[in-house]
Design a protein around this motif. Structure first.
Motif, PDB file in Angstrom:
ATOM      1  N   GLY B 333      57.053  32.629  41.730  1.00 46.97           N
ATOM      2  CA  GLY B 333      56.751  32.274  40.344  1.00 46.97           C
ATOM      3  C   GLY B 333      57.903  32.711  39.460  1.00 46.97           C
ATOM      4  N   ARG B 334      58.243  31.908  38.474  1.00 44.31           N
ATOM      5  CA  ARG B 334      59.372  32.286  37.624  1.00 44.31           C
ATOM      6  C   ARG B 334      59.073  31.933  36.177  1.00 44.31           C
ATOM      7  N   HIS B 335      59.597  32.788  35.304  1.00 40.32           N
ATOM      8  CA  HIS B 335      59.441  32.572  33.874  1.00 40.32           C
ATOM      9  C   HIS B 335      60.653  31.781  33.408  1.00 40.32           C
ATOM     10  N   THR B 336      60.442  30.514  33.063  1.00 41.97           N
ATOM     11  CA  THR B 336      61.573  29.655  32.709  1.00 41.97           C
ATOM     12  C   THR B 336      61.977  29.841  31.249  1.00 41.97           C
ATOM     13  N   VAL B 337      63.167  29.392  30.915  1.00 41.88           N
ATOM     14  CA  VAL B 337      63.673  29.470  29.543  1.00 41.88           C
ATOM     15  C   VAL B 337      62.693  28.802  28.579  1.00 41.88           C
ATOM     16  N   GLN B 343      52.684  36.214  25.967  1.00 39.66           N
ATOM     17  CA  GLN B 343      52.153  36.901  27.150  1.00 39.66           C
ATOM     18  C   GLN B 343      51.423  35.939  28.075  1.00 39.66           C
ATOM     19  N   GLN B 344      50.616  35.063  27.487  1.00 40.98           N
ATOM     20  CA  GLN B 344      49.834  34.126  28.296  1.00 40.98           C
ATOM     21  C   GLN B 344      50.757  33.205  29.115  1.00 40.98           C
ATOM     22  N   ALA B 345      51.823  32.740  28.471  1.00 40.81           N
ATOM     23  CA  ALA B 345      52.750  31.837  29.167  1.00 40.81           C
ATOM     24  C   ALA B 345      53.418  32.547  30.338  1.00 40.81           C
ATOM     25  N   ILE B 346      53.728  33.828  30.129  1.00 45.22           N
ATOM     26  CA  ILE B 346      54.395  34.596  31.182  1.00 45.22           C
ATOM     27  C   ILE B 346      53.455  34.743  32.384  1.00 45.22           C
ATOM     28  N   VAL B 347      52.213  35.098  32.125  1.00 47.98           N
ATOM     29  CA  VAL B 347      51.266  35.298  33.231  1.00 47.98           C
ATOM     30  C   VAL B 347      50.932  33.967  33.915  1.00 47.98           C
ATOM     31  N   GLU B 348      50.886  32.907  33.136  1.00 43.60           N
ATOM     32  CA  GLU B 348      50.659  31.590  33.759  1.00 43.60           C
ATOM     33  C   GLU B 348      51.792  31.256  34.719  1.00 43.60           C
ATOM     34  N   ALA B 349      53.018  31.512  34.266  1.00 45.49           N
ATOM     35  CA  ALA B 349      54.180  31.190  35.104  1.00 45.49           C
ATOM     36  C   ALA B 349      54.237  32.074  36.344  1.00 45.49           C
ATOM     37  N   VAL B 351      51.685  34.065  37.711  1.00 48.24           N
ATOM     38  CA  VAL B 351      50.487  34.226  38.536  1.00 48.24           C
ATOM     39  C   VAL B 351      49.800  32.890  38.822  1.00 48.24           C
ATOM     40  N   ALA B 352      49.461  32.152  37.763  1.00 52.48           N
ATOM     41  CA  ALA B 352      48.660  30.936  37.966  1.00 52.48           C
ATOM     42  C   ALA B 352      49.434  29.855  38.727  1.00 52.48           C
ATOM     43  N   ASP B 353      50.693  29.628  38.359  1.00 50.25           N
ATOM     44  CA  ASP B 353      51.480  28.579  39.021  1.00 50.25           C
ATOM     45  C   ASP B 353      51.611  28.823  40.527  1.00 50.25           C
ATOM     46  N   PRO B 354      52.004  30.027  40.948  1.00 49.50           N
ATOM     47  CA  PRO B 354      52.092  30.273  42.393  1.00 49.50           C
ATOM     48  C   PRO B 354      50.754  30.086  43.109  1.00 49.50           C
ATOM     49  N   LEU B 355      49.666  30.542  42.478  1.00 49.80           N
ATOM     50  CA  LEU B 355      48.347  30.386  43.107  1.00 49.80           C
ATOM     51  C   LEU B 355      48.024  28.905  43.278  1.00 49.80           C
ATOM     52  N   SER B 469      62.085  36.988  27.057  1.00 50.35           N
ATOM     53  CA  SER B 469      61.657  37.876  28.131  1.00 50.35           C
ATOM     54  C   SER B 469      62.042  37.220  29.444  1.00 50.35           C
ATOM     55  N   ASP B 470      61.679  37.867  30.537  1.00 56.39           N
ATOM     56  CA  ASP B 470      61.919  37.283  31.848  1.00 56.39           C
ATOM     57  C   ASP B 470      60.814  37.761  32.780  1.00 56.39           C
ATOM     58  N   GLY B 471      60.701  37.129  33.915  1.00 53.60           N
ATOM     59  CA  GLY B 471      59.736  37.576  34.908  1.00 53.60           C
ATOM     60  C   GLY B 471      59.877  36.778  36.180  1.00 53.60           C
ATOM     61  N   GLU B 472      59.461  37.382  37.270  1.00 52.32           N
ATOM     62  CA  GLU B 472      59.455  36.669  38.543  1.00 52.32           C
ATOM     63  C   GLU B 472      58.359  37.277  39.426  1.00 52.32           C
ATOM     64  N   SER B 473      57.888  36.486  40.406  1.00 61.38           N
ATOM     65  CA  SER B 473      56.808  36.955  41.262  1.00 61.38           C
ATOM     66  C   SER B 473      56.897  36.307  42.637  1.00 61.38           C
ATOM     67  N   PHE B 474      56.222  36.921  43.609  1.00 60.37           N
ATOM     68  CA  PHE B 474      56.061  36.303  44.925  1.00 60.37           C
ATOM     69  C   PHE B 474      54.821  36.852  45.587  1.00 60.37           C
ATOM     70  N   ILE B 475      54.375  36.141  46.618  1.00 60.53           N
ATOM     71  CA  ILE B 475      53.198  36.583  47.368  1.00 60.53           C
ATOM     72  C   ILE B 475      53.633  37.036  48.760  1.00 60.53           C
TER      73      ILE B 475
END
Lengths: 42, 483, 86
Positions: B333-337, B343-349, B351-355, B469-475
């Protein structure tokens, strides 16, 4: 307190409400953001 | 599609109360008022207090994170009766040993230790299995008079003190006109090198991995090395690879504030998957600047100044071995430009998108690893409970999607089941999701659950170049053994 | 001039609110002892929230109402304003 037309200093926080999110709200109320900051304490 | 696996991870902690004065906040305040140091010094923990502190035992792997839910609070007042300075996930050293490791990491005579102290520290480190004979040789001291003379006669040196206030050495620059090589910056970078090196040596040795088999090391720390012409140019990763005898490895640093380790894991996993470098390590050294960052809040509440611990980590990744947990590259999951700073957009990018991509529900991920900052350190200084805020955000999104009921009761149940109390020292990037990885690897190998998600955010705006801001995620997923 | 905060806790909201009204309460920053007396609100407070475009607020901020301890933050802000008279 009427926001419209006022100049606004915005002190947002990463783990609360970030500066740019408050800025969008302030503009929607017809006020002028003059400083936008986001704090981070971690 | 096969996936890279995460083989192992180790942490290296150093209790460094004497170095708290070199944290950014204490440095600035001591500069304007010298008596501040006396106030801080009176509230610093002993080594035993730091070792018996429950969150540190969780990081060392002697206790599960959820154990903190039932441990008597406040944890700083309720030391554990049984504790160890080492565990399956890492070790904790005292400040004397760490000063010795700083000297061991120093190839340019930047650190001078008093000769009696150096001899004592060298003797203490001689039996440590991860310290080389060559390094023990390097821990030589000088007469105290030379340290005193250097500190008082010229600019460009800062003293090293113990918790008790004894001056036992100094850090000096060899070029006073270069702000990028100022002694406080050199100290910071030597500390990064020492902590990351010890973590990498531990994970290699304890997983039975030949250092010569490693091909690439990725640094993910927030600190910046370089001189006046290339401030922050890096490459601490290759420095650490050299110190850990990874002779066939090269490396580079990934810079992305606090979420750099997650970026680095994704880059590392991609290098493994592509076959470019099948054996990769991701390392992160400590964040010395953050020592004592919230000391004002702690002193006001008359509680210990708890930002007194430096932490580093090292992770080993490789091709699918049929047993180690897999890093699902299709889950990133990545937080795009364009996503904005909401906050909601960050968590969607993140957490929700990868799921969605993996066809999973919020509840399918057994444990979410977010920024695991210890709330006892942050909440007592008015900075809130960072992991809890993140878990509540994930829960709020799950409720919006109708996957859990709305309302605080359902929210709190989700947070308790799928979250955990924060247990990491406030060490910036180190705290970002990585502290849970050792526990997740244990759980996933044991078949306790199938999925764990790692997510981190980065405060890009701190550099004054953007408001973003920025963010990234993986499972991480348990290995089915199907290859 | 108005100050708007996005602080995550009642305690941090209070520190910032006091800083821009009666001066830095910790007496360490540049505003120590300097009473600016500026009106200050938290973005989650009804007084300002009601003036935002509802759709913008919903998209940008609203989710934090259920995440932060909103009632306590609002109470802390009111306390500071009453105490310092802004």
């Amino acid at each position: 307190m009427d926001l419209a037309g006022k100049r606004v200093i915005i002190v947002g926080e990463r783990d609360g409400v970030p500066g740019p999110a408050i800025e969008a709200c302030v503009r929607s109320a017809g006020a002028e953001p003059v400083m936008v900051q986001t704090q981070c304490f971690v | 599609m096969s996936h890279p696996v995460v083989r192992d991870i180790r942490f290296f902690l150093a209790h460094t109360p004497g170095l708290v004065r070199h944290g950014s906040k204490p440095t600035r305040e001591i500069h304007s008022n010298h008596s501040v140091w006396q106030d801080i010094q009176g509230s610093l923990r002993s080594f035993d207090e730091a070792a018996a502190y429950a969150p540190h035992q969780v990081l060392l792997g002697n206790m599960k994170p959820d154990g903190l839910n039932t441990a008597a609070a406040p944890w700083y007042e309720n030391m554990l009766a049984e504790y160890s300075t080492s565990g399956p996930h890492g070790e904790l050293v005292n400040e004397d040993q760490f000063h010795g490791l700083l000297k061991a990491a120093d190839e340019f005579d930047l650190v001078l230790l008093e000769e009696g102290y150096a001899a004592r520290v060298a003797a203490e480190l001689r039996s440590h299995p991860r310290v080389t004979d060559e390094e023990i040789e390097r821990i030589q001291g000088v007469p105290y008079s030379r340290i005193e003379e250097r500190l008082t006669s010229r600019e460009g040196a800062i003293p090293l003190l113990t918790r008790d206030g004894e001056t036992i050495g100094l850090v000096q620059t060899d070029y006073v006109d270069d702000a990028s090589l100022a002694p406080d910056i050199l100290l910071e970078n030597l500390a990064v090198k020492a902590t990351a090196t010890m973590a990498l040596r531990s994970v290699l040795a304890e997983s039975g991995t030949d250092p010569a088999g490693l091909q690439y090391v990725i640094g993910s720390g927030e600190e910046a090395i370089g001189d006046r012409y290339n401030r922050g140019g890096g490459n601490l990763a290759k420095t650490v690879a050299e110190a850990a005898a990874c002779v066939n490895s090269t490396g580079s640093d990934v810079k992305a504030f606090c979420c750099a380790p997650v970026h680095a894991m994704v880059v590392g996993g991609s290098l493994v998957q592509s076959g470019v470098f099948p054996e990769v390590a991701v390392v992160g050294g400590c964040s010395l600047a953050k020592l004592g960052m919230k000391f004002r809040g702690h002193l006001a509440k008359e509680i210990p100044v708890m930002e007194d611990v430096l932490a580093g980590f090292a992770v080993l990744m490789g091709p699918d071995d049929g047993t180690s947990p897999v890093l699902r590259l299709d889950s990133v999951g990545r937080h795009t430009v364009g996503a904005g700073s909401v906050q909601q957009a960050i968590v969607e990018a993140l957490v929700a998108d990868p799921l969605d991509r993996l066809g999973l529900k919020f509840g399918d991920v057994a444990k979410y690893a977010t920024e695991m900052h210890n709330p006892e350190i942050t909440d007592t200084a008015g900075s809130g409970n960072v992991p809890r805020t993140n878990y509540r955000l994930i829960a709020a999104l799950a409720a919006q999607r109708g996957e859990i009921e709305k309302g605080s009761e359902s929210r709190d149940r989700f947070v308790e089941q799928h979250g955990m109390p924060g247990f990491s020292p406030t060490q910036g990037h180190v705290a970002s999701a990585m502290p849970f990885m050792a526990h997740a690897l244990d759980d996933l190998r044991a078949g306790d659950y199938q999925y764990s998600m790692f997510l981190a955010k980065g405060s890009l705006f701190l550099g004054r170049m953007t408001h973003m801001s920025d963010g990234e995620s993986f499972i991480l997923e348990s290995n089915s053994g199907a290859g | 001039m108005v100050v708007l905060l996005g602080s995550p806790t009642p305690e941090s909201a209070e520190v910032y609110a006091r800083t821009v009204t009666e001066g830095d309460p910790s007496w360490v920053g540049p505003l120590a002892g300097i009473a600016l007396g500026l009106p200050v609100f938290h973005v989650l407070e009804e007084e300002v929230k009601s003036q935002f475009d509802a759709a913008v607020y919903q998209e940008q901020v609203e989710i934090m109402e259920s995440v932060l301890d909103t009632d306590d933050i609002i109470a802390a802000m009111k306390n500071v304003r009453e105490a310092v008279g802004v």
